[in-house]
Design a protein around this motif. Sequence first.
Motif, PDB file in Angstrom:
ATOM      1  N   VAL A   1      43.719  42.099  39.282  1.00 15.91           N
ATOM      2  CA  VAL A   1      44.104  41.034  40.207  1.00 15.91           C
ATOM      3  C   VAL A   1      42.874  40.211  40.564  1.00 15.91           C
ATOM      4  N   THR A   2      43.090  38.950  40.913  1.00 19.60           N
ATOM      5  CA  THR A   2      42.023  38.083  41.420  1.00 19.60           C
ATOM      6  C   THR A   2      42.173  37.986  42.929  1.00 19.60           C
ATOM      7  N   ALA A   3      41.060  38.178  43.663  1.00 24.76           N
ATOM      8  CA  ALA A   3      41.112  38.209  45.120  1.00 24.76           C
ATOM      9  C   ALA A   3      39.857  37.584  45.705  1.00 24.76           C
ATOM     10  N   VAL A   4      39.927  37.269  47.007  1.00 24.93           N
ATOM     11  CA  VAL A   4      38.781  36.746  47.754  1.00 24.93           C
ATOM     12  C   VAL A   4      38.388  37.794  48.784  1.00 24.93           C
ATOM     13  N   VAL A   5      37.102  38.195  48.785  1.00 24.09           N
ATOM     14  CA  VAL A   5      36.640  39.241  49.694  1.00 24.09           C
ATOM     15  C   VAL A   5      35.412  38.757  50.466  1.00 24.09           C
ATOM     16  N   PRO A   6      35.207  39.266  51.692  1.00 28.44           N
ATOM     17  CA  PRO A   6      34.004  38.898  52.465  1.00 28.44           C
ATOM     18  C   PRO A   6      32.781  39.631  51.929  1.00 28.44           C
ATOM     19  N   ILE A   7      31.630  38.973  52.000  1.00 22.30           N
ATOM     20  CA  ILE A   7      30.372  39.624  51.618  1.00 22.30           C
ATOM     21  C   ILE A   7      29.333  39.332  52.687  1.00 22.30           C
ATOM     22  N   GLU A   8      28.386  40.251  52.834  1.00 22.74           N
ATOM     23  CA  GLU A   8      27.318  40.070  53.821  1.00 22.74           C
ATOM     24  C   GLU A   8      26.262  39.104  53.315  1.00 22.74           C
ATOM     25  N   GLY A   9      26.088  39.016  52.026  1.00 24.92           N
ATOM     26  CA  GLY A   9      25.085  38.168  51.412  1.00 24.92           C
ATOM     27  C   GLY A   9      24.933  38.607  49.965  1.00 24.92           C
ATOM     28  N   VAL A  10      24.234  37.809  49.174  1.00 25.17           N
ATOM     29  CA  VAL A  10      24.125  38.111  47.747  1.00 25.17           C
ATOM     30  C   VAL A  10      23.424  39.440  47.511  1.00 25.17           C
ATOM     31  N   ASP A  11      22.332  39.710  48.242  1.00 29.02           N
ATOM     32  CA  ASP A  11      21.571  40.939  48.010  1.00 29.02           C
ATOM     33  C   ASP A  11      22.400  42.185  48.306  1.00 29.02           C
ATOM     34  N   VAL A  12      23.108  42.175  49.444  1.00 25.53           N
ATOM     35  CA  VAL A  12      23.927  43.330  49.809  1.00 25.53           C
ATOM     36  C   VAL A  12      25.111  43.464  48.857  1.00 25.53           C
ATOM     37  N   ALA A  13      25.769  42.339  48.565  1.00 29.56           N
ATOM     38  CA  ALA A  13      26.932  42.371  47.676  1.00 29.56           C
ATOM     39  C   ALA A  13      26.553  42.858  46.283  1.00 29.56           C
ATOM     40  N   LEU A  14      25.351  42.540  45.829  1.00 34.31           N
ATOM     41  CA  LEU A  14      24.894  42.989  44.521  1.00 34.31           C
ATOM     42  C   LEU A  14      24.925  44.516  44.449  1.00 34.31           C
ATOM     43  N   GLY A  15      24.352  45.173  45.450  1.00 32.87           N
ATOM     44  CA  GLY A  15      24.339  46.627  45.453  1.00 32.87           C
ATOM     45  C   GLY A  15      25.729  47.222  45.587  1.00 32.87           C
ATOM     46  N   GLU A  16      26.568  46.586  46.396  1.00 31.94           N
ATOM     47  CA  GLU A  16      27.912  47.119  46.601  1.00 31.94           C
ATOM     48  C   GLU A  16      28.760  47.017  45.335  1.00 31.94           C
ATOM     49  N   PHE A  17      28.748  45.845  44.679  1.00 38.48           N
ATOM     50  CA  PHE A  17      29.583  45.671  43.487  1.00 38.48           C
ATOM     51  C   PHE A  17      29.071  46.492  42.311  1.00 38.48           C
ATOM     52  N   LEU A  18      27.767  46.766  42.276  1.00 42.76           N
ATOM     53  CA  LEU A  18      27.248  47.635  41.217  1.00 42.76           C
ATOM     54  C   LEU A  18      27.852  49.034  41.320  1.00 42.76           C
ATOM     55  N   ARG A  19      28.221  49.448  42.533  1.00 39.01           N
ATOM     56  CA  ARG A  19      28.829  50.764  42.713  1.00 39.01           C
ATOM     57  C   ARG A  19      30.215  50.834  42.079  1.00 39.01           C
ATOM     58  N   LEU A  20      30.838  49.677  41.859  1.00 35.26           N
ATOM     59  CA  LEU A  20      32.165  49.658  41.237  1.00 35.26           C
ATOM     60  C   LEU A  20      32.082  49.617  39.712  1.00 35.26           C
ATOM     61  N   GLY A  21      30.883  49.432  39.185  1.00 37.18           N
ATOM     62  CA  GLY A  21      30.698  49.449  37.735  1.00 37.18           C
ATOM     63  C   GLY A  21      31.592  48.443  37.030  1.00 37.18           C
ATOM     64  N   GLY A  22      32.283  48.892  35.989  1.00 35.91           N
ATOM     65  CA  GLY A  22      33.124  48.006  35.195  1.00 35.91           C
ATOM     66  C   GLY A  22      34.504  47.776  35.778  1.00 35.91           C
ATOM     67  N   GLU A  23      34.717  48.146  37.049  1.00 32.17           N
ATOM     68  CA  GLU A  23      36.026  47.945  37.676  1.00 32.17           C
ATOM     69  C   GLU A  23      36.118  46.621  38.409  1.00 32.17           C
ATOM     70  N   VAL A  24      35.055  45.803  38.375  1.00 32.09           N
ATOM     71  CA  VAL A  24      35.063  44.521  39.073  1.00 32.09           C
ATOM     72  C   VAL A  24      34.329  43.482  38.233  1.00 32.09           C
ATOM     73  N   GLU A  25      34.812  42.252  38.286  1.00 30.48           N
ATOM     74  CA  GLU A  25      34.115  41.097  37.704  1.00 30.48           C
ATOM     75  C   GLU A  25      34.001  40.038  38.789  1.00 30.48           C
ATOM     76  N   VAL A  26      32.771  39.626  39.092  1.00 24.90           N
ATOM     77  CA  VAL A  26      32.554  38.577  40.080  1.00 24.90           C
ATOM     78  C   VAL A  26      32.694  37.215  39.395  1.00 24.90           C
ATOM     79  N   VAL A  27      33.572  36.383  39.937  1.00 27.97           N
ATOM     80  CA  VAL A  27      33.772  35.031  39.408  1.00 27.97           C
ATOM     81  C   VAL A  27      32.872  34.038  40.147  1.00 27.97           C
ATOM     82  N   ARG A  28      32.850  34.108  41.451  1.00 26.78           N
ATOM     83  CA  ARG A  28      31.986  33.286  42.290  1.00 26.78           C
ATOM     84  C   ARG A  28      31.532  34.131  43.474  1.00 26.78           C
TER      85      ARG A  28
END
Length: 339
Positions: A276-303
């Motif tokens: 699914v494509t969704a919009v989620v809140p993020i604290e900032g690029v640096d924090v979001a980078l570490g968080e999304f890396l924890r999801l591995g190949g289960e997430v693709e960031v579009v913007r």
Amino acid sequence: MRASRLLSILLLLQTRGRMTARELAERLEVSVRTIYRDVESLHAAGVPLYGDAGPSGGYQLLEGYRTRLTGLTADEAESMFLAGLPGPAAELGLGSVVAAAQLKLKAALPVELRDRAERVQERFHLDAPSWYRERDELPFLPAVADAVWNQRVIEVRYRRWEAPHLVTRRLEPYGLVVKAGRWYVVAGSGGQVRTYRVWMIQDLHPLDEHFTRPADFDLAGYWRGYLTAFAARLHQGEAVVRLSPRGLERLGSLITPGMETAARESAGEPDADGWVTAVVPIEGVDVALGEFLRLGGEVEVVRPVELRRRLAEVAAALTRFYGEERVSATSSASGGRFG
């Protein structure tokens, strides 16, 4: 409903002492006229209750009168044995006190309610702290609790995240809050109400002065506002992401609050693979980078593009480290010691 209200009036007067009809009405969310009728009913039932007129008047029980706890419902009795969390009570030095209080309460209950309360203790265990972290060391928690209770000013040496990292603060502690196993003290300092994590107190000295707690201070209300403001500070941006079914489930384990809820509310229709494509809140690029890396190949960031670019850089670096060619070269250089 009326019987429950009569019992509530009786218990309020037993625990609070003198109360006016207006105070009782506000507490029980009924009219003053209803309180007058209820008091008459209690009189008729033989309850030694009297009232005084005038500005300092109110209703009061005859000194020494106590009611037994036979008015508790089954649900209320059960909830009493879920309310005393053993971990926080022990950290405050009250573990044995809570156990003794529950024993006395159990002894005062009718047999049928006592049996239900015992089943609650046997079948439900509340463990407040989150997974994968050690319990905070809290050598100063009892001293903070004592200062809260006795309205005593304390001076603390406090470690902060930002510089200067060690600061000295004069605190008027209004209350303690335990959130996910972590203790916070809400205190007046420098003319403002602030929140401090007890674990980060490095030293504490009680001062020979007391403070007056603001009469209108509501600890629960303050904490709700603090959490709302905290979440607002965290949500500095948004990210458009594609999530696998497993990735959507794992969003709740990330640090940024509300991410899973926002994803489910904004998610479009799943594609053929369930993404699914969704919009989620993020604290900032640096924090979001570490968080999304924890999801591995289960997430693709579009913007945003910057976050997508940073993730691609990390993925490329990981490929250089763990690609087949490098693994083969490393194995040959080590002489096959690890094979």
